[in-house]
Design a protein around this motif. Structure first.
Motif, PDB file in Angstrom:
ATOM      1  N   ARG A  46       0.828  -1.216   0.038  1.00  0.00           N
ATOM      2  CA  ARG A  46      -0.037   0.243  -0.031  1.00  0.00           C
ATOM      3  C   ARG A  46       0.820   1.147   0.013  1.00  0.00           C
ATOM      4  NH1 ARG A  46      -4.274  -1.631   5.043  1.00  0.00           N
ATOM      5  NH2 ARG A  46      -4.667  -3.843   4.171  1.00  0.00           N
ATOM      6  N   GLU A  59      -6.565  10.199  -5.917  1.00  0.00           N
ATOM      7  CA  GLU A  59      -6.475   9.984  -7.205  1.00  0.00           C
ATOM      8  C   GLU A  59      -5.470  10.191  -8.242  1.00  0.00           C
ATOM      9  OE1 GLU A  59      -7.469   9.801 -11.438  1.00  0.00           O
ATOM     10  OE2 GLU A  59      -7.406  11.816 -10.257  1.00  0.00           O
ATOM     11  N   GLU A  62      -3.072   7.301  -7.434  1.00  0.00           N
ATOM     12  CA  GLU A  62      -3.514   6.054  -7.970  1.00  0.00           C
ATOM     13  C   GLU A  62      -3.062   6.170  -9.589  1.00  0.00           C
ATOM     14  OE1 GLU A  62      -7.322   4.940  -5.558  1.00  0.00           O
ATOM     15  OE2 GLU A  62      -7.541   6.302  -7.052  1.00  0.00           O
ATOM     16  N   ARG A  63      -3.236   7.204 -10.103  1.00  0.00           N
ATOM     17  CA  ARG A  63      -2.789   7.492 -11.769  1.00  0.00           C
ATOM     18  C   ARG A  63      -1.355   7.178 -11.805  1.00  0.00           C
ATOM     19  NH1 ARG A  63      -5.872  12.353 -11.584  1.00  0.00           N
ATOM     20  NH2 ARG A  63      -3.795  13.616 -11.878  1.00  0.00           N
ATOM     21  N   CYS A  65       0.802   5.527  -9.784  1.00  0.00           N
ATOM     22  CA  CYS A  65       0.780   3.851  -9.501  1.00  0.00           C
ATOM     23  C   CYS A  65       0.659   3.238 -11.014  1.00  0.00           C
ATOM     24  CB  CYS A  65      -0.059   3.407  -8.577  1.00  0.00           C
ATOM     25  SG  CYS A  65       0.553   3.864  -6.859  1.00  0.00           S
ATOM     26  N   LYS A  66      -0.535   3.583 -11.481  1.00  0.00           N
ATOM     27  CA  LYS A  66      -0.979   2.814 -12.805  1.00  0.00           C
ATOM     28  C   LYS A  66       0.055   3.061 -13.556  1.00  0.00           C
ATOM     29  CE  LYS A  66      -3.577   0.383 -15.539  1.00  0.00           C
ATOM     30  NZ  LYS A  66      -3.662  -0.966 -15.235  1.00  0.00           N
ATOM     31  N   VAL A  72      -2.865  -0.236  -9.717  1.00  0.00           N
ATOM     32  CA  VAL A  72      -3.233   0.835  -8.786  1.00  0.00           C
ATOM     33  C   VAL A  72      -3.021   0.040  -7.466  1.00  0.00           C
ATOM     34  CG1 VAL A  72      -5.125   2.278  -7.931  1.00  0.00           C
ATOM     35  CG2 VAL A  72      -4.721   2.088 -10.376  1.00  0.00           C
ATOM     36  N   VAL A  75      -4.038   3.528  -1.235  1.00  0.00           N
ATOM     37  CA  VAL A  75      -3.505   4.473  -0.941  1.00  0.00           C
ATOM     38  C   VAL A  75      -4.051   4.810   0.252  1.00  0.00           C
ATOM     39  CG1 VAL A  75      -2.998   6.974  -1.439  1.00  0.00           C
ATOM     40  CG2 VAL A  75      -3.222   5.428  -3.336  1.00  0.00           C
TER      41      VAL A  75
END
Length: 106
Positions: A46, A59, A62-63, A65-66, A72, A75
């Motif tokens: 995480r 968000e 997450e972007r 990470c992707k 994703v 978080v």
């Protein structure tokens, strides 16, 4: 099995000071490789970041990470009893139940 927490700014991504929620630095190769290896082995990882204290800032993480990890990751800014490790550029490890630093400094 528990989860591994990885700080974002200064640990997983380069950090030169706060420039807004959408500004996340380039990946730090050594740490990025570690995270990818843990995921390959089936470990739960995480992103543990103060950014998550504001839901609107999750968000962009997450972007990131992707884009850089390929998936994703969860978080969070919350520890729980399932966390088995924390990788962080600001942490100082202490010996459990003593308050003494592991490195022997005061």
């Amino acid at each position: 099995m528990g989860w591994i927490g990885v700080d974002l700014d200064g640990t997983l991504a380069e950090y030169g000071g706060w420039q807004g929620p959408d500004s996340i630095g380039k990946p730090i190769p050594l740490m990025l490789g570690r995270v990818k290896e843990w995921l390959k082995r089936g470990e739960e990882v995480r992103i543990f970041t103060a950014r998550a204290s504001l839901p609107a800032q999750v968000e962009p993480v997450e972007r990131w990470c992707k884009k850089h990890i390929g998936v994703v990751l969860p978080v969070t800014c919350m520890k729980d009893s399932g966390m088995i490790e924390l990788w962080d550029d600001r942490a100082i490890q202490v010996i459990p139940n003593t308050g003494e630093r592991v490195d022997g400094k005061l």
